[in-house]
Design an enzyme around this catalytic site. Structure first.
Site, short mmCIF file in Angstrom:
data_model
loop_
_atom_site.label_atom_id
_atom_site.label_comp_id
_atom_site.label_asym_id
_atom_site.label_seq_id
_atom_site.Cartn_x
_atom_site.Cartn_y
_atom_site.Cartn_z
N MET A 39 -52.72 -4.26 62.40
CA MET A 39 -52.75 -3.73 63.77
C MET A 39 -51.36 -3.20 64.15
O MET A 39 -51.11 -2.93 65.34
CB MET A 39 -53.22 -4.81 64.74
CG MET A 39 -54.66 -5.24 64.43
SD MET A 39 -55.55 -5.90 65.83
CE MET A 39 -54.54 -7.31 66.21
N GLY A 40 -50.47 -3.07 63.19
CA GLY A 40 -49.17 -2.45 63.46
C GLY A 40 -48.16 -3.40 64.06
O GLY A 40 -48.34 -4.61 64.07
N LEU A 42 -45.13 -3.76 62.76
CA LEU A 42 -44.96 -4.41 61.47
C LEU A 42 -43.73 -5.31 61.40
O LEU A 42 -42.71 -5.04 62.02
CB LEU A 42 -44.86 -3.34 60.37
CG LEU A 42 -46.06 -2.38 60.29
CD1 LEU A 42 -45.82 -1.33 59.20
CD2 LEU A 42 -47.36 -3.12 60.03
N HIS A 46 -46.27 -8.44 57.19
CA HIS A 46 -47.04 -7.26 56.76
C HIS A 46 -46.40 -6.64 55.51
O HIS A 46 -47.10 -6.26 54.56
CB HIS A 46 -47.04 -6.18 57.84
CG HIS A 46 -47.67 -6.58 59.14
ND1 HIS A 46 -46.94 -6.78 60.29
CD2 HIS A 46 -48.96 -6.79 59.48
CE1 HIS A 46 -47.75 -7.11 61.27
NE2 HIS A 46 -48.98 -7.13 60.82
N GLY A 156 -53.15 -11.94 54.74
CA GLY A 156 -52.17 -13.01 54.84
C GLY A 156 -52.83 -14.33 55.18
O GLY A 156 -53.79 -14.38 55.96
N ASP A 159 -53.53 -15.79 58.83
CA ASP A 159 -54.86 -15.78 59.45
C ASP A 159 -55.85 -16.35 58.42
O ASP A 159 -56.70 -15.64 57.88
CB ASP A 159 -55.23 -14.36 59.87
CG ASP A 159 -54.22 -13.80 60.86
OD1 ASP A 159 -54.36 -14.09 62.06
OD2 ASP A 159 -53.26 -13.12 60.43
N VAL A 185 -45.27 -15.62 55.77
CA VAL A 185 -43.83 -15.35 55.83
C VAL A 185 -43.31 -15.90 57.16
O VAL A 185 -43.91 -15.65 58.22
CB VAL A 185 -43.54 -13.84 55.70
CG1 VAL A 185 -42.04 -13.57 55.82
CG2 VAL A 185 -44.08 -13.32 54.37
N SER A 195 -46.65 -10.29 65.25
CA SER A 195 -46.34 -9.22 66.20
C SER A 195 -46.26 -9.79 67.61
O SER A 195 -45.54 -9.28 68.46
CB SER A 195 -47.42 -8.14 66.14
OG SER A 195 -47.61 -7.70 64.81
P1 AMP Z 1 -52.29 -8.14 61.97
O1 AMP Z 1 -51.51 -6.86 62.08
O2 AMP Z 1 -51.77 -9.25 62.82
O3 AMP Z 1 -53.79 -7.92 62.11
O4 AMP Z 1 -52.09 -8.66 60.48
C1 AMP Z 1 -52.40 -7.85 59.38
C2 AMP Z 1 -52.31 -8.68 58.13
O5 AMP Z 1 -50.99 -9.20 58.00
C3 AMP Z 1 -53.27 -9.88 58.14
O6 AMP Z 1 -53.83 -10.03 56.84
C4 AMP Z 1 -52.34 -11.02 58.48
O7 AMP Z 1 -52.80 -12.28 57.99
C5 AMP Z 1 -51.07 -10.60 57.78
N1 AMP Z 1 -49.93 -11.30 58.37
C6 AMP Z 1 -49.57 -11.32 59.68
N2 AMP Z 1 -48.50 -12.12 59.85
C7 AMP Z 1 -48.19 -12.61 58.62
C8 AMP Z 1 -47.19 -13.52 58.13
N3 AMP Z 1 -46.29 -14.07 58.93
N4 AMP Z 1 -47.19 -13.79 56.82
C9 AMP Z 1 -48.09 -13.26 55.97
N5 AMP Z 1 -49.05 -12.40 56.36
C10 AMP Z 1 -49.10 -12.08 57.67
#
Ligand code: AMP
Length: 299
Positions: A39-40, A42, A46, A156, A159, A185, A195
């Site tokens: 969802m950006g 970043l 990500h 990741g 989630d 991370v 984010s």
């Molecule tokens: P989002 O933009 O929040 O929808 O996340 C996109 C992808 O990035 C999802 O697969 C999340 O699980 C992963 N993600 C978000 N934060 C982290 C993090 N801190 N460590 C690893 N993966 C992450």
């Protein structure tokens, strides 16, 4: 634009037709496609997925789409942070070859006439507190998977419930896709990158390191031999009771993973300890996973 890793320019694509043409060309060249939906706004979390995708797939496609159907709070949707210029630069540096930036009306040409409903693993954790959230996630992913037709997708463990549900969906719909999960991370103080961390005020940001420490207290209890689910939850809760002053606990739970149920009367096998905490303008989630029989070092 300054480039450090890539030799080729990243392309930005906004329509499904254009995306399909790009993918067809890559497949004609025999390239495997790795896809990372986001969802950006970043951050390193990500970027770790992009890098993993670049290591294990020939061509990395990422999407940035703030999916309205997975938000059950309109204000949360409207307040979701954006910075496309910065995101594009970071994505390119991390090895993304095509950035998919679709508009809502092209992703949802018929509105919500046809959607995906998830019937398992949604009555706990975030599924319980965000009704309909995972239906929105599954619906948008089914669309994106069909447009991009990736060989591998990267999610990741931040989630973890989402990763478990995506795995079920891939199986149920026979998507010929390999799911690769990547570790969480964290910031140096242990806060899982998100984010939404940008919406914490300085005092909340300082306190938020407590989330992961509480989960470590749960892990320590397991390491010390505790196998009662509720007692492990209680060890996390006690930590938060002492150390969380600004945040409000939404849930803490200990379940087997990836089924997201308690498998027996006492903990065995793979598990997750997960929490959600609400701050004034951000709801944070975190978790740790492990295997009861081999928890040696907390962390
Ligand atoms: P989002 O933009 O929040 O929808 O996340 C996109 C992808 O990035 C999802 O697969 C999340 O699980 C992963 N993600 C978000 N934060 C982290 C993090 N801190 N460590 C690893 N993966 C992450």
């Amino acid at each position: 634009m300054e480039k450090t890793v890539q030799t080729k320019e990243m392309v930005r694509i906004t329509t499904p037709d254009e995306m399909r043409r790009f993918i067809r060309k890559q497949k004609e060249k025999g390239k495997t496609i790795g896809f990372v939906p986001t969802m950006g706004f970043l951050h390193e979390g990500h970027l770790s997925l992009f890098r993993k995708a670049a290591e294990t797939s020939d061509c990395v496609v990422a999407s940035i789409f703030v999916n309205p159907t997975q938000f059950n709070d309109r204000d949360d949707y409207l307040a979701y942070p954006h910075d496309l210029m910065r995101d594009a630069h970071l994505a390119e540096e991390a090895g993304v070859q095509a950035l998919f930036l679709p508009e809502e009306k092209t992703v949802y040409p018929n509105g919500n006439e046809v959607t995906v409903t998830i019937h398992a693993k949604t009555d706990v954790l975030c599924g319980k507190s965000r009704p309909g959230h995972f239906n929105g996630v599954a619906t948008v992913l089914a669309k994106l998977f069909n447009i991009i037709r990736p060989d591998s997708v990267y999610f990741g463990m931040k989630d973890a419930q989402q990763a478990a549900i995506v795995s079920s969906m891939i199986q149920a719909f026979h998507f010929p896709i390999r799911l690769i999960t990547c570790p969480i991370v964290r910031e140096p103080d242990g806060l899982a990158m998100s984010s939404r961390n940008a919406r914490l005020n300085p005092a909340e940001r300082k306190e938020a390191a407590v989330l992961s420490r509480g989960l470590q207290a749960g892990l320590a209890a397991i390491k010390a031999g505790e196998r009662d689910f509720d007692a492990i939850v209680q060890s996390v809760r006690s930590y938060y009771t002492v150390h969380l002053k600004l945040g409000e606990v939404e849930y803490i739970d200990v379940l087997n993973y990836p089924e997201l149920k308690r498998r027996g009367a006492s903990l065995s096998g793979r598990f997750i300890i997960a929490c959600a905490v609400r701050y004034s303008h951000a709801r944070l989630i975190d978790n740790v996973t492990g295997t009861a029989e081999s928890v040696s070092e907390p962390g």
